[in-house]
Design a protein around this motif. Sequence first.
Motif, PDB file in Angstrom:
ATOM      1  N   ILE A 156       0.855  -1.185   0.000  1.00  0.00           N
ATOM      2  CA  ILE A 156       0.000   0.000   0.000  1.00  0.00           C
ATOM      3  C   ILE A 156       0.890   1.234   0.000  1.00  0.00           C
ATOM      4  CG2 ILE A 156      -1.668   1.288   1.421  1.00  0.00           C
ATOM      5  CD1 ILE A 156      -2.389  -1.504   2.672  1.00  0.00           C
ATOM      6  N   ASN A 157       0.501   2.268  -0.753  1.00  0.00           N
ATOM      7  CA  ASN A 157       1.259   3.521  -0.735  1.00  0.00           C
ATOM      8  C   ASN A 157       0.834   4.363   0.465  1.00  0.00           C
ATOM      9  OD1 ASN A 157       2.872   3.656  -3.411  1.00  0.00           O
ATOM     10  ND2 ASN A 157       0.843   2.894  -3.994  1.00  0.00           N
ATOM     11  N   ILE A 158       1.809   4.810   1.235  1.00  0.00           N
ATOM     12  CA  ILE A 158       1.518   5.595   2.438  1.00  0.00           C
ATOM     13  C   ILE A 158       2.112   6.997   2.270  1.00  0.00           C
ATOM     14  CG2 ILE A 158       1.872   5.761   4.952  1.00  0.00           C
ATOM     15  CD1 ILE A 158       0.144   3.355   4.277  1.00  0.00           C
ATOM     16  N   SER A 159       1.254   8.020   2.313  1.00  0.00           N
ATOM     17  CA  SER A 159       1.725   9.411   2.200  1.00  0.00           C
ATOM     18  C   SER A 159       2.630   9.763   3.368  1.00  0.00           C
ATOM     19  CB  SER A 159       0.546  10.383   2.225  1.00  0.00           C
ATOM     20  OG  SER A 159      -0.158  10.311   1.035  1.00  0.00           O
ATOM     21  N   GLY A 160       3.650  10.548   3.084  1.00  0.00           N
ATOM     22  CA  GLY A 160       4.610  10.941   4.107  1.00  0.00           C
ATOM     23  C   GLY A 160       3.980  11.589   5.321  1.00  0.00           C
ATOM     24  N   GLN A 161       2.967  12.405   5.045  1.00  0.00           N
ATOM     25  CA  GLN A 161       2.246  13.104   6.118  1.00  0.00           C
ATOM     26  C   GLN A 161       1.774  12.140   7.217  1.00  0.00           C
ATOM     27  OE1 GLN A 161      -0.786  15.548   4.260  1.00  0.00           O
ATOM     28  NE2 GLN A 161      -2.170  15.231   5.965  1.00  0.00           N
ATOM     29  N   LEU A 162       1.403  10.922   6.831  1.00  0.00           N
ATOM     30  CA  LEU A 162       0.848   9.966   7.788  1.00  0.00           C
ATOM     31  C   LEU A 162       1.908   9.356   8.700  1.00  0.00           C
ATOM     32  CD1 LEU A 162      -1.717   8.191   5.452  1.00  0.00           C
ATOM     33  CD2 LEU A 162      -2.182   9.861   7.262  1.00  0.00           C
ATOM     34  N   LEU A 163       3.179   9.478   8.302  1.00  0.00           N
ATOM     35  CA  LEU A 163       4.247   8.904   9.140  1.00  0.00           C
ATOM     36  C   LEU A 163       4.455   9.717  10.411  1.00  0.00           C
ATOM     37  CD1 LEU A 163       6.875   7.770   6.482  1.00  0.00           C
ATOM     38  CD2 LEU A 163       5.095   6.426   7.631  1.00  0.00           C
ATOM     39  N   GLY A 164       3.873  10.930  10.446  1.00  0.00           N
ATOM     40  CA  GLY A 164       3.957  11.752  11.647  1.00  0.00           C
ATOM     41  C   GLY A 164       2.616  11.884  12.346  1.00  0.00           C
ATOM     42  N   ASP A 165       1.631  11.077  11.930  1.00  0.00           N
ATOM     43  CA  ASP A 165       0.267  11.168  12.470  1.00  0.00           C
ATOM     44  C   ASP A 165       0.047   9.978  13.420  1.00  0.00           C
ATOM     45  OD1 ASP A 165      -2.498  10.887  12.870  1.00  0.00           O
ATOM     46  OD2 ASP A 165      -3.011  11.507  10.829  1.00  0.00           O
ATOM     47  N   GLN A 166       0.217  10.238  14.734  1.00  0.00           N
ATOM     48  CA  GLN A 166       0.170   9.123  15.702  1.00  0.00           C
ATOM     49  C   GLN A 166      -1.180   8.409  15.706  1.00  0.00           C
ATOM     50  OE1 GLN A 166       3.730   8.877  15.984  1.00  0.00           O
ATOM     51  NE2 GLN A 166       2.662   7.316  17.174  1.00  0.00           N
ATOM     52  N   ALA A 167      -2.270   9.178  15.542  1.00  0.00           N
ATOM     53  CA  ALA A 167      -3.595   8.541  15.537  1.00  0.00           C
ATOM     54  C   ALA A 167      -3.692   7.550  14.372  1.00  0.00           C
ATOM     55  CB  ALA A 167      -4.692   9.600  15.439  1.00  0.00           C
TER      56      ALA A 167
END
Length: 288
Positions: free
Chosen positions: A116-127
Amino acid sequence: ALAEARAAHVPIRHDVSAPGAHEARRIAAELRTAIAEDQLFLAYQPKVHVRRQEIGSAEALVRWQHPTRGLVPPGDFIGAAEDGGLIDALTVWTIERAIADQGRLQAAGHDLRIFINISGQLLGDQAFVETACRLITGSGAKLGFEVTETSVIRDPSSAIANLQRFADIGIVIAIDDYGAGLSSLAYLKQLPARELKIDKLFVTQLTSSNRDPLIVRSTIDLAHALEMEVVAEGVETQAALALLTVMGCDMVQGFLISRPISLDALLLFMEEDGHQLVSQDTRATFNA
Ligand code: C2E
Ligand code: MG
Ligand code: MG
Ligand code: MG
């Protein structure tokens, strides 16, 4: 003169590259409906293991079947989803669908990992990280996450820690679009990644360019020195495949083997050609 040139150029560049805040908000609002009403679907593109001559995994690529605008490619809405605060919901939807689809593949006897492709922004989104770990842990699904190196640069320590958490629950991490963005050898060394995907920018012209083969070969050697497997994306010709094989590239992905296809088509592809993928017959059947 330089200041004048800058003054003249900056707004022009901005106008050309940004879709506009109003447009982005409209897309984000429609996308919220699209997620709720099941207008999104995943297309799968196989990754073929060169030496074993078999499909080892498949990448999930999201598509939007819009009620009036037809099929919308991800390049037209992922940016708006990121800016409009919807990328977490979209990616959770993607993970849930991928878990279900991976179950269908397993049930049919195909041991394929789904990336799955994961946007970089989500790597800093703890929730988001908590939700993703909770959904995947105990699902039994074999998944992988594709992330770009650029996505780590914003907040390297938390991104690296979260990638490690994903790796610890059995998610294979792949570095996507390697060489196309801000590639930093410092991060490459620290990321818990098992795969490195060479961007198609260096692959589509492989046999007609002087420099691309040198870049690709040294990237393969670098990845192998770091004990990563190498995937070439954008493999479109038999000549490129032959050269990549000689260079020791581990896996290939591209229109030569298959375009992104529906889960049903992927199941069919596995049934019919599972073990001799790079044959002429396969290409004739599936790229028609
Ligand atoms: P990507 O992850 O680098 O995916 C590869 C893109 O190259 C895909 O475009 C694929 O259809 C295309 N491609 C594959 N083989 C070939 C080939 O042989 N030649 C050429 N010229 N192109 C090839 P697509 O599906 O339009 O996706 C574009 C980008 O959108 C992806 O790039 C990925 O960054 C993003 N994306 C797709 N799905 C998702 C998602 O669920 N979440 C997020 N965050 N991003 C996604
Ligand atoms: Mg990708
Ligand atoms: Mg890629
Ligand atoms: Mg790419």
